[in-house]
Design a protein around this motif. Structure first.
Motif, short mmCIF file in Angstrom:
data_model
loop_
_atom_site.label_atom_id
_atom_site.label_comp_id
_atom_site.label_asym_id
_atom_site.label_seq_id
_atom_site.Cartn_x
_atom_site.Cartn_y
_atom_site.Cartn_z
N PHE B 13 10.25 20.39 15.81
CA PHE B 13 11.31 19.90 16.72
C PHE B 13 12.57 19.57 15.94
O PHE B 13 13.67 20.02 16.28
N VAL B 14 12.41 18.78 14.87
CA VAL B 14 13.58 18.38 14.09
C VAL B 14 14.24 19.61 13.47
O VAL B 14 15.47 19.74 13.46
N ILE B 16 14.26 22.82 14.55
CA ILE B 16 15.06 23.64 15.46
C ILE B 16 16.25 22.85 15.99
O ILE B 16 17.29 23.43 16.30
N GLY B 17 16.13 21.51 16.06
CA GLY B 17 17.30 20.72 16.44
C GLY B 17 18.42 20.87 15.44
O GLY B 17 19.58 21.10 15.79
N ILE B 18 18.07 20.78 14.17
CA ILE B 18 19.09 20.91 13.12
C ILE B 18 19.61 22.35 13.08
O ILE B 18 20.81 22.58 12.89
N ALA B 20 19.95 24.21 15.64
CA ALA B 20 20.90 24.32 16.75
C ALA B 20 22.24 23.73 16.35
O ALA B 20 23.30 24.29 16.66
N LEU B 21 22.21 22.60 15.62
CA LEU B 21 23.47 22.00 15.16
C LEU B 21 24.21 22.95 14.23
O LEU B 21 25.43 23.11 14.34
N PHE B 23 23.91 26.22 14.18
CA PHE B 23 24.39 27.31 15.02
C PHE B 23 25.71 26.93 15.68
O PHE B 23 26.68 27.69 15.66
N LEU B 24 25.75 25.69 16.23
CA LEU B 24 26.96 25.25 16.92
C LEU B 24 28.14 25.17 15.96
O LEU B 24 29.26 25.53 16.31
#
Lengths: 264, 155
Positions: B13-14, B16-18, B20-21, B23-24
């Motif tokens: 979870f952590v 893919i969260g990072i 995503a950050l 990616f953004l």
């Protein structure tokens, strides 16, 4: 006359009760922060809450992010092509997700999915006197129960919001590039030209962090403060969802007016 | 649920969260493009800046070389003074012309720099001598109408 006096008294009681709860909530927040150090020493507690509120919220966040992105792409294209600037669809999707929709919608979903569960858990623990039992055994319920749940929410919320935005941008790409057929290069390059790291991405992350603190605090507080009955727990859950939603929307307005005032 | 599997999921979870950050900030935003690059600031006085905003790009030959960092009104000369932060790796001669241009018919306004032929380069704090104001559409239309009225009728 008597009725008016009764009404005034009731309003006054409501206001005093509200201020009372607000003061208690502030003291509660301070206590949670105070006991955080103790709870971090047993990290697996926080990890478990991260699993509950973060990992288990993944599916709903990803799916709703995708659908919001699809709708934004469709509507954005439909409106922008009237002005002959359909290449700006990517910009519109990215900016609206990063600045507003990502943090706000992820926060609302998070309050409904994870906040309500936390309130129910803590409320039932209180109702079945587990919290009192812990106190009797000299185990602080703040360090053992409340602080891990609070930090689990605070940590997972920015990650979930970022995932929501990323998923939405991919959804917008799917609809406008793959299905409608906007030029792929224009979609990404216009987006990159318009989105600023410091101004848009960081502000969105700050927003989602603030929402995470607000929602987690409301969830643990309502659970801790609930009346120890079946009805009291159900009321506390309703209050969590309602006041989290209102707090997120109000905070969003305040933060937006601070962050994006009158520039560009 | 055993501890190790739980750790795996939280780690996933952590991660893919990072991701995503990242990616953004890398794919969606223009990270690093201008934030940490050393810049020098030059001033450019204009008679009229039109709709120029802070953070508008500064371009030369179409390439973004800097950003507008500040716009203020000079009460002595009654002109607008625009501060331009230009990346240090781009140097411009002292007789560079600063113009306010519009990208497209209704696009955003930006500052265009046209380098001159001077051997000395602009340094931090210098002012651009020659500037050209923004084209105000109302004035242009007014001038056009005035010229048409002055012309004798064609037939």
């Amino acid at each position: 006359m008597k009725r008016v006096a009764e009404l005034l008294r009731r309003i006054g009681a409501r206001v005093v009760d509200g201020v009372w709860r607000l003061g208690f909530a502030a003291r509660f927040f301070a206590l949670v922060l105070l006991y955080s150090g103790q709870s971090f020493r047993r990290l697996h507690l926080t990890l478990r809450e991260l699993w509950f509120s973060g990992v288990l919220s993944l599916l709903i966040i990803l799916v709703s992010g995708l659908f919001v992105g699809l709708v934004l792409g469709l509507q954005g294209y439909e409106i922008l092509q009237r002005f002959g600037s359909s290449e700006a669809t990517g910009t519109m999707v990215a900016l609206s997700l990063l600045r507003e929709l990502g943090p706000v919608l992820a926060g609302l979903l998070f309050a409904a999915r994870a906040g309500s569960a936390v309130t129910a858990e803590i409320g039932l623990m209180k109702t079945t006197e587990q919290l009192t039992a812990m106190d009797m055994m000299a185990v602080s319920p703040f360090a053992r129960v409340v602080a891990p749940r609070f930090w689990g929410g605070v940590i997972s919320m920015p990650l979930l919001a970022a995932l929501f935005s990323a998923m939405g941008i991919l959804g917008g790409w799917l609809i406008s590039v793959v299905f409608i057929g906007i030029d792929e290069g224009a979609y990404w390059s216009q987006m990159q030209a318009a989105v600023d790291f410091r101004y848009d991405v960081v502000n969105g992350v700050i927003k989602s962090f603030v929402f995470g603190v607000a929602v987690s605090l409301i969830a643990v507080f309502e659970g801790y403060d609930c009346a120890p009955t079946a009805e009291g727990v159900s009321r506390a859950i309703t209050r969590t969802v309602v006041s989290s939603a209102l707090t997120i929307l109000a905070l969003d307005f305040v933060l937006t007016s601070f962050m994006f005032r009158g520039q560009s | 649920m055993s501890r190790t599997v739980l750790d795996l999921w939280v780690g996933f979870f952590v991660a893919i969260g990072i991701a995503a950050l990242f990616f953004l900030s890398l794919k969606v935003g223009s990270f690093g493009g201008f934030n940490n690059v050393p810049t020098y600031v030059i001033q450019a006085p204009f008679d009229n800046i039109g709709g120029l905003k802070v953070r508008a790009p500064v371009k030369s030959a179409g390439v973004v070389v800097g950003r507008v960092t500040d716009i203020r009104f000079d009460t002595e000369a009654y002109r607008a003074v625009v501060s331009l932060a230009v990346e240090s790796r781009y140097e411009f001669p002292r007789d560079t012309i600063a113009t306010i241009l519009t990208s497209g018919l209704l696009g955003e306004q930006y500052v265009g720099l046209e380098p001159g032929g001077d051997v000395d380069m602009l340094k931090d704090g210098d002012a651009v001598q020659i500037t050209q104001s923004a084209v105000v559409l109302e004035k242009l239309i007014g001038q056009f109408l005035f010229n048409r009225a002055a012309e004798p009728p064609a037939n």
